[in-house]
Design an enzyme around this catalytic site. Structure first.
Site, PDB file in Angstrom:
ATOM      1  N   ARG A  27       0.821  -1.215   0.000  1.00  0.00           N
ATOM      2  CA  ARG A  27       0.000   0.000   0.000  1.00  0.00           C
ATOM      3  C   ARG A  27       0.853   1.264   0.000  1.00  0.00           C
ATOM      4  O   ARG A  27       0.334   2.353  -0.235  1.00  0.00           O
ATOM      5  CB  ARG A  27      -0.902   0.016   1.243  1.00  0.00           C
ATOM      6  CG  ARG A  27      -1.889  -1.130   1.270  1.00  0.00           C
ATOM      7  CD  ARG A  27      -2.553  -1.235   2.623  1.00  0.00           C
ATOM      8  NE  ARG A  27      -3.341  -0.069   2.928  1.00  0.00           N
ATOM      9  CZ  ARG A  27      -4.663   0.001   2.792  1.00  0.00           C
ATOM     10  NH1 ARG A  27      -5.328  -1.028   2.344  1.00  0.00           N
ATOM     11  NH2 ARG A  27      -5.305   1.101   3.096  1.00  0.00           N
ATOM     12  N   TRP A  76       2.115   6.280   6.233  1.00  0.00           N
ATOM     13  CA  TRP A  76       2.426   7.048   5.023  1.00  0.00           C
ATOM     14  C   TRP A  76       2.227   8.500   5.436  1.00  0.00           C
ATOM     15  O   TRP A  76       1.103   8.937   5.670  1.00  0.00           O
ATOM     16  CB  TRP A  76       1.458   6.645   3.907  1.00  0.00           C
ATOM     17  CG  TRP A  76       1.752   7.200   2.559  1.00  0.00           C
ATOM     18  CD1 TRP A  76       2.619   6.683   1.633  1.00  0.00           C
ATOM     19  CD2 TRP A  76       1.136   8.335   1.946  1.00  0.00           C
ATOM     20  NE1 TRP A  76       2.579   7.450   0.483  1.00  0.00           N
ATOM     21  CE2 TRP A  76       1.684   8.467   0.645  1.00  0.00           C
ATOM     22  CE3 TRP A  76       0.182   9.284   2.363  1.00  0.00           C
ATOM     23  CZ2 TRP A  76       1.314   9.486  -0.227  1.00  0.00           C
ATOM     24  CZ3 TRP A  76      -0.192  10.288   1.481  1.00  0.00           C
ATOM     25  CH2 TRP A  76       0.382  10.379   0.216  1.00  0.00           C
ATOM     26  N   GLY A 103      -6.023   7.895   8.292  1.00  0.00           N
ATOM     27  CA  GLY A 103      -6.938   9.016   8.041  1.00  0.00           C
ATOM     28  C   GLY A 103      -6.309  10.319   8.509  1.00  0.00           C
ATOM     29  O   GLY A 103      -5.105  10.382   8.801  1.00  0.00           O
ATOM     30  N   GLU A 485      -1.998   6.451 -20.168  1.00  0.00           N
ATOM     31  CA  GLU A 485      -1.737   5.364 -19.218  1.00  0.00           C
ATOM     32  C   GLU A 485      -0.285   4.875 -19.340  1.00  0.00           C
ATOM     33  O   GLU A 485       0.377   4.621 -18.336  1.00  0.00           O
ATOM     34  CB  GLU A 485      -2.738   4.228 -19.454  1.00  0.00           C
ATOM     35  CG  GLU A 485      -2.538   2.978 -18.620  1.00  0.00           C
ATOM     36  CD  GLU A 485      -2.579   3.202 -17.109  1.00  0.00           C
ATOM     37  OE1 GLU A 485      -2.952   4.296 -16.651  1.00  0.00           O
ATOM     38  OE2 GLU A 485      -2.199   2.271 -16.383  1.00  0.00           O
ATOM     39  N   LYS A 489       2.375   4.990 -16.262  1.00  0.00           N
ATOM     40  CA  LYS A 489       3.098   3.791 -15.774  1.00  0.00           C
ATOM     41  C   LYS A 489       4.590   4.067 -15.701  1.00  0.00           C
ATOM     42  O   LYS A 489       5.245   3.727 -14.734  1.00  0.00           O
ATOM     43  CB  LYS A 489       2.870   2.589 -16.689  1.00  0.00           C
ATOM     44  CG  LYS A 489       1.601   1.818 -16.596  1.00  0.00           C
ATOM     45  CD  LYS A 489       1.266   1.140 -15.297  1.00  0.00           C
ATOM     46  CE  LYS A 489       0.640   2.083 -14.313  1.00  0.00           C
ATOM     47  NZ  LYS A 489      -0.753   2.169 -14.232  1.00  0.00           N
TER      48      LYS A 489
HETATM   49  C1  F6R Z   1      -1.685   4.140 -11.055  1.00  0.00           C
HETATM   50  C2  F6R Z   1      -2.620   3.924  -9.982  1.00  0.00           C
HETATM   51  C3  F6R Z   1      -3.346   5.100  -9.458  1.00  0.00           C
HETATM   52  C4  F6R Z   1      -4.800   4.690  -9.150  1.00  0.00           C
HETATM   53  C5  F6R Z   1      -5.547   5.856  -8.473  1.00  0.00           C
HETATM   54  C6  F6R Z   1      -6.986   5.494  -8.234  1.00  0.00           C
HETATM   55  O1  F6R Z   1      -1.013   2.974 -11.417  1.00  0.00           O
HETATM   56  O2  F6R Z   1      -2.784   2.833  -9.529  1.00  0.00           O
HETATM   57  O3  F6R Z   1      -3.305   6.171 -10.327  1.00  0.00           O
HETATM   58  O4  F6R Z   1      -5.427   4.344 -10.348  1.00  0.00           O
HETATM   59  O5  F6R Z   1      -4.930   6.146  -7.257  1.00  0.00           O
HETATM   60  O6  F6R Z   1      -7.100   4.359  -7.430  1.00  0.00           O
HETATM   61  P1  F6R Z   1      -8.413   3.519  -7.404  1.00  0.00           P
HETATM   62  O7  F6R Z   1      -8.609   2.909  -8.741  1.00  0.00           O
HETATM   63  O8  F6R Z   1      -8.178   2.489  -6.336  1.00  0.00           O
HETATM   64  O9  F6R Z   1      -9.523   4.457  -7.056  1.00  0.00           O
END
Ligand code: F6R
Length: 612
Positions: A27, A76, A103, A485, A489
């Site tokens: 995470r 984090w 949070g 995208e 990446k």
């Molecule tokens: C990029 C990535 C992030 C998530 C973004 C949204 O590889 O994983 O940009 O796409 O943080 O996350 P979700 O899809 O979990 O809402």
């Protein structure tokens, strides 16, 4: 983002908690810590990787085997730098209460002043520390652990997932959720609490999803859930349908590579039972849309963040072209604050792999507040977005551990394709076209596999360009979001600056960047705008840029314009993003590995962004 794991049972808590923390590593975090409880609290916290915490525990030479209750955390940083001190658990000034927190507590400055005036000494720069003092204060005042926690929670503004220990109540963990997920694992003679099922699944697949504004009082062999008004809430125990094997690396060097390779299979899982040959459409019962809804809907609004936002953009191209419904795509973080104009004829679809992204969840709530039907596309069963949407589709990509999304993205795109076909067939797509598309979708896994089989060639290209400082990704139409995208990446895992652009926009600015040091990736399939994109390639060539083209199999002409060509099989335009993105994922992966980057846990990034 931050992760929580808690354990109460018969095993040595330290090893369960450390294993749990490692499962949460993906995470993203910068420090970690553990609090154990028997008649006294034992706390250890360390900046850096969990291995540093483990080493510290070894160096302390303390026998921890007798502790069977504990909580642990990966932090984090939001408030205060990553450090041993700022790491969780935080302990109250009396030394009796330990808290881990996910949070942000927004009113912490005010609470801090009040606590200081009552004699508490604040040691850290975090917002979280005040929770420990606040609970301590009210537990003393009401002489009861649970009451103290309830009263303290009333004073907090912001978001929290917390787990709390009290030295005076050694056989209990109290946990609470408001805006930050928690899941309870119910094992044989043991109970776990975590922010993510992956920390639990090794011990039990029987779970209870803790809902928003709920508190759970966990004792050695029982638990009771309450709402914030202290009313008991009875909850169902549900089964997780994946196991610990699913979240292993299975012989791959990195989770990301494993997940890239899983895509032929994950796409199949996304479609399983959802494609109807006879009627040439898809069946997505979870959307809860009735026939009259289809006539009512005049606009679809797709909302997401990051990679999921790119799948939304692909959805826009597809739905508009094939179903002829106007689509708007919104960044969740913008949508939530812009007082969006919504009407009863709108349909909102939020897309989120984790189902927990704070901005996406807030956008969902804003849309619901305005009375619009909201659907959720998520990968995580039981996630908050799945639970709060009026209907939705699970993308069934399986757990994604690599921080950079790959298979979850292609599964989201597959869901967009199925939604497109479903809407298009309700309007003017013919039965024959629908049937043909369904047949083509079924052949996709083999085509994706054929792309994966080119990994060796892609690796060679990656090695040539791994020292580049910038990359440009260009595509047109539905390949434009794929270009975005691809660029994301590369940025995420290799820290190389990369930009995605619509190919024709290049001459309105980015063309200034082009010289012999700039690799430019063109997604240039043989379609109606092929000629235009060849012109764009010539513009790059004329300025010395290096071109890597993603082209349609059999297109020999393109070799005249490109330095390297990666071929993808001929496929319907609707399905093409699922093939063109694969070489871009592999390219990023091999470049990042070559640069020695931490591919699965890139710096500063978190898998599930549960804060604003
Ligand atoms: C990029 C990535 C992030 C998530 C973004 C949204 O590889 O994983 O940009 O796409 O943080 O996350 P979700 O899809 O979990 O809402």
């Amino acid at each position: 983002m931050c992760g929580i794991v808690g354990y109460i049972g018969t095993k040595a808590a330290t090893s369960v908690l450390l294993k749990g923390l490692k499962r949460l590593e993906y995470r993203g975090y910068d420090s970690s810590g553990i609090a154990l409880l028997n008649s006294h609290l034992f706390v250890c916290k360390k900046k850096g990787k969990i291995a540093s915490l483990e080493n510290e525990l070894i160096d302390l030479k303390t026998d921890l085997s007798g502790y069977t209750v504990g909580i642990a955390h990966t932090r984090w940083a939001t408030h205060g730098e990553p450090s041993d001190l700022n790491a969780h658990p935080h302990v109250s000034s009396s030394g009796k209460i330990a808290v881990v927190h996910n949070g942000i507590i927004e009113n912490f400055p005010l609470l801090r002043e009040k606590l200081i005036s009552k004699g508490y000494s604040i040691k850290t720069q975090t917002d979280s520390e005040i929770i420990a003092h606040l609970i301590d204060y009210y537990v003393c005042k009401y002489e009861d652990f649970l009451t103290g926690v309830f009263v303290a929670l009333e004073k907090l503004e912001g978001t929290y997932g917390i787990a709390v220990l009290s030295e005076d109540y050694p056989d209990r963990i109290i946990a609470a959720r408001n805006g930050s997920p928690l899941i309870l694992g119910v094992g044989e003679g043991e109970i776990l609490i975590a922010s993510d099922a992956s920390a639990i699944v090794e011990y039990t697949r029987r779970v209870v999803y803790i809902d928003e504004r709920e508190v759970v009082d966990i004792q050695r062999d029982s638990y009771q859930t309450y709402d914030l008004l202290q009313k008991r809430v009875d909850k169902c125990v549900e089964d997780i349908d994946w196991d610990i094997e699913t979240i292993g690396k299975k012989g791959y060097d990195h989770f990301m590579l494993k997940e890239i390779y899983e895509q032929a299979e994950s796409i199949q899982n996304t479609c399983r039972g959802r494609l109807l040959h006879e009627t040439g459409t898809s069946r997505l019962d979870g959307l809860n849309l009735k026939n009259e809804d289809f006539t009512r809907i005049e606009r679809i609004i797709l909302i997401a963040c990051g990679t999921s936002w790119h799948s939304a953009l692909i959805g826009e191209y597809l739905i508009e072209e094939y179903a002829r419904i106007p689509v708007d795509v919104e960044y969740a973080s913008e949508f939530r604050y812009k007082n969006p104009i919504l009407t009863p004829s709108d349909l909102v679809i939020v897309i989120s792999q984790s189902g927990e992204t704070a901005d996406t969840l807030a956008a969902l709530r804003e849309a619901k507040q305005k009375g619009v039907h909201v659907l959720g596309v998520t990968n995580i069963v039981g996630s908050t977005i799945a639970r709060e949407s009026d209907g939705g589709v699970y993308s069934h990509a399986g757990p994604e551990i690599g921080v950079a999304s790959t298979k979850a993205f292609t599964s989201q795109v597959m869901v967009m394709i199925m939604i497109t076909i479903m809407f298009a067939r309700k309007y003017d797509m013919s039965l024959e076209t629908g049937q043909l598309l369904v047949e083509k979708i079924e052949k996709l896994p083999n085509l994706i596999q054929s792309m994966l089989d080119t990994a060796h060639d892609i690796k060679k290209i990656a090695l040539i360009y791994s020292n580049a400082s910038n990359f440009l990704y260009l595509g047109r139409g539905v390949q434009f979001p794929v270009a975005l995208e691809g660029a994301l990446k590369l940025k995420e895992i290799s820290y190389i600056h990369a930009e995605g652009y619509p190919a024709a926009e290049m001459k309105h600015g980015p063309i200034a960047l082009i010289d012999e040091n700039l690799p430019v990736i063109f997604i240039a399939l043989k379609d109606s705008i092929y000629g235009k994109i060849i012109s764009n390639m010539q513009e790059v060539r004329a300025r010395g840029g290096k071109i890597i083209a993603i082209a349609t199999e059999g297109d020999d002409l393109i070799r005249d314009y490109a330095d390297h060509v990666i071929y993808v099989p001929q496929v319907d335009r609707m399905l093409s993003p699922l093939l063109t993105v694969v070489p871009l994922q592999l390219l990023s992966y091999y470049i990042a590995v070559e640069r020695g980057c931490n591919v699965d846990q890139p710096r500063n990034l978190a898998k599930s962004v549960t804060v604003e």
